[in-house]
Write a protein that holds these residues in place. Sequence first.
Motif, mmCIF file in Angstrom:
data_model
loop_
_atom_site.group_PDB
_atom_site.id
_atom_site.type_symbol
_atom_site.label_atom_id
_atom_site.label_comp_id
_atom_site.label_asym_id
_atom_site.label_seq_id
_atom_site.Cartn_x
_atom_site.Cartn_y
_atom_site.Cartn_z
ATOM 1 N N ASP A 61 -67.099 -29.979 5.125
ATOM 2 C CA ASP A 61 -68.519 -29.782 4.811
ATOM 3 C C ASP A 61 -69.173 -28.871 5.853
ATOM 4 O O ASP A 61 -69.234 -29.209 7.035
ATOM 5 C CB ASP A 61 -69.223 -31.134 4.784
ATOM 6 N N PRO A 62 -69.700 -27.697 5.424
ATOM 7 C CA PRO A 62 -70.295 -26.757 6.383
ATOM 8 C C PRO A 62 -71.804 -26.923 6.554
ATOM 9 O O PRO A 62 -72.437 -26.077 7.186
ATOM 10 C CB PRO A 62 -69.992 -25.401 5.731
ATOM 11 N N SER A 63 -72.393 -27.963 6.012
ATOM 12 C CA SER A 63 -73.852 -28.075 5.974
ATOM 13 C C SER A 63 -74.488 -28.022 7.359
ATOM 14 O O SER A 63 -75.598 -27.485 7.526
ATOM 15 C CB SER A 63 -74.273 -29.365 5.257
ATOM 16 N N SER A 64 -73.813 -28.535 8.380
ATOM 17 C CA SER A 64 -74.380 -28.540 9.731
ATOM 18 C C SER A 64 -74.525 -27.129 10.298
ATOM 19 O O SER A 64 -75.279 -26.910 11.259
ATOM 20 C CB SER A 64 -73.508 -29.383 10.671
ATOM 21 N N LEU A 65 -73.821 -26.150 9.701
ATOM 22 C CA LEU A 65 -73.910 -24.769 10.187
ATOM 23 C C LEU A 65 -75.251 -24.131 9.842
ATOM 24 O O LEU A 65 -75.647 -23.131 10.452
ATOM 25 C CB LEU A 65 -72.784 -23.922 9.582
ATOM 26 N N ALA A 66 -75.934 -24.698 8.858
ATOM 27 C CA ALA A 66 -77.220 -24.133 8.431
ATOM 28 C C ALA A 66 -78.399 -24.980 8.881
ATOM 29 O O ALA A 66 -79.535 -24.703 8.500
ATOM 30 C CB ALA A 66 -77.230 -23.993 6.909
ATOM 31 N N GLN A 67 -78.150 -25.999 9.701
ATOM 32 C CA GLN A 67 -79.205 -26.897 10.167
ATOM 33 C C GLN A 67 -79.228 -26.900 11.688
ATOM 34 O O GLN A 67 -78.177 -27.028 12.329
ATOM 35 C CB GLN A 67 -78.970 -28.321 9.646
ATOM 36 N N TYR A 68 -80.422 -26.731 12.248
ATOM 37 C CA TYR A 68 -80.554 -26.743 13.711
ATOM 38 C C TYR A 68 -80.011 -28.068 14.258
ATOM 39 O O TYR A 68 -80.274 -29.116 13.690
ATOM 40 C CB TYR A 68 -82.016 -26.572 14.113
ATOM 41 N N PRO A 69 -79.190 -28.054 15.315
ATOM 42 C CA PRO A 69 -78.852 -26.944 16.217
ATOM 43 C C PRO A 69 -77.590 -26.171 15.825
ATOM 44 O O PRO A 69 -76.915 -25.628 16.692
ATOM 45 C CB PRO A 69 -78.657 -27.648 17.549
ATOM 46 N N PHE A 70 -77.261 -26.096 14.523
ATOM 47 C CA PHE A 70 -76.162 -25.259 14.020
ATOM 48 C C PHE A 70 -74.824 -25.627 14.673
ATOM 49 O O PHE A 70 -74.167 -24.802 15.306
ATOM 50 C CB PHE A 70 -76.467 -23.769 14.229
#
Length: 509
Positions: A216-225
């Motif tokens: 799941d890459p969702s954390s890459l688009a949410q601060y703090p990336f």
Amino acid sequence: YLPLYMELHEIQICQGSEKSQIISPAGSNLLSILQKQKYYLSAPCGGHGTCNKCSVELIESGEQKSEKRRVLACEYIIESDLEIILSLENSAKIISESYFPDLNIKYNTVDDQEYGIAIDIGTTTIVVYLEDLHEHKNIAAKSFLNPQKAFGADVISRIQFAGESDGLARLHTTIVDSTDQAIREICTENTIQSEKIKRIVVAGNTTMLHLFKGVDPSSLAQYPFTPVFLDQQIIQAEDIGLKSLPDATLTILPSISAYVGADILAGIAASELPDDDEYALFLDLGTNGEIALGNKNGILTSATAAGPAFEGAKISCGMAGVNGAIHSFSSEEYETIGNTKPSGLCGSGLIDVVAWLLSSQQLDETGFLEKEITFLSEEQTGTSNPLQLTPLDIREVQLAKGAIAAGIETLIDKKGISLDQVKKLYLAGGFGYALHTETAAQIGLFPKSMIPKVIRAGNTAGLGARLSLHSEDFITRIIELKDKSQHFDLSTDMGFNERFVMNMNFTIS
């Protein structure tokens, strides 16, 4: 299971000489149905109806065969039986070559005949290399457009799609299945038995690597990336879904940050930059503009959201680097990929046309354009429509070039050096390879003083993946370079924001 009362419609699909038939429930979105059947139409906007790239010809039940109409697949709801005519996928001009510097690395010793696969996974393109690990040479390369283009042109669009109910699974399956097919084909074409392939090495940007692994890459688009992983990953190929090479060991090379991935790290390692006393810039220009500045004492990296303009997306007549795309343009002549009639502009052609508009004073330094401007008439094109640039197209170019130019200036400032101290400019990737440096500098992508310092490095990510197959010493070089690299987040820097605004204008000369 479909409810018994659900109305179903028959869809005939014609693509060249190939024909197929599928069944769709009434009320379904045409683009979604085609994607599920592995017809990956280009949809740079992610199916939101803003890019106008997913158009198809169709004939609804009851219409005469001669009465075709063109619709956007993302906006069309299936309410009757259909016949759909899809365009054949044009061949892409994807750069698999690179320059080959003389690096001080030790190659592995392989006693028996053994082969390996190196993979460069880009947002727009994928390249698969077949390597002879005994003789230490490349045998063949196979390149193709990343089929995930059907879910959006840039990584943010795909991260958003991954958040939908089955989005992650579909993105993962799409990229793994297409790569698996390419591996089968390259082995068959070169009569290499799969059991002879023991190792696979993969480079790519951080989002692509997450999707390739099914993470799941969702954390890459949410601060703090924060990425799920940045370090090197070693797994079995069958665990990721590569059925053609189930017994091979697969290595995913390490990345630096959420937006500076293994493609950049491996690419820098495959250059002389980490060994030089003098400073050098490394640019990989695409939907994300990655920038690195440094020398043997350390490297500062960053990424700026250049947008997909350089890949032909979000440009009204833009297209990928496929047959029919204008890649070179001047007032006297133009050249297309495949030497066919022009259908649109890829990134290098787009920059050339904008530079021509500036030189001919059809465009001022602010980028103001009152209405669309035609640069090729309908008689000159292969689409029976004129090729035009609109005011919105010019703004997309300004946003992209402004972000890159501001990123370069900001990193030079953060390093505390002057532009004159930068002695080399590596242009990496397919776009950088095709770019005309004079027109790029003319529109302000980088300073004109850097033109003599340009090194067209080509596919450095692919080279880094290939060298990693042949040399454990090179993998150590990558890991050590990661430790010497510092990531700088441009989005948090007020100086970058001010430079970005200043670099939106063109320089008239």
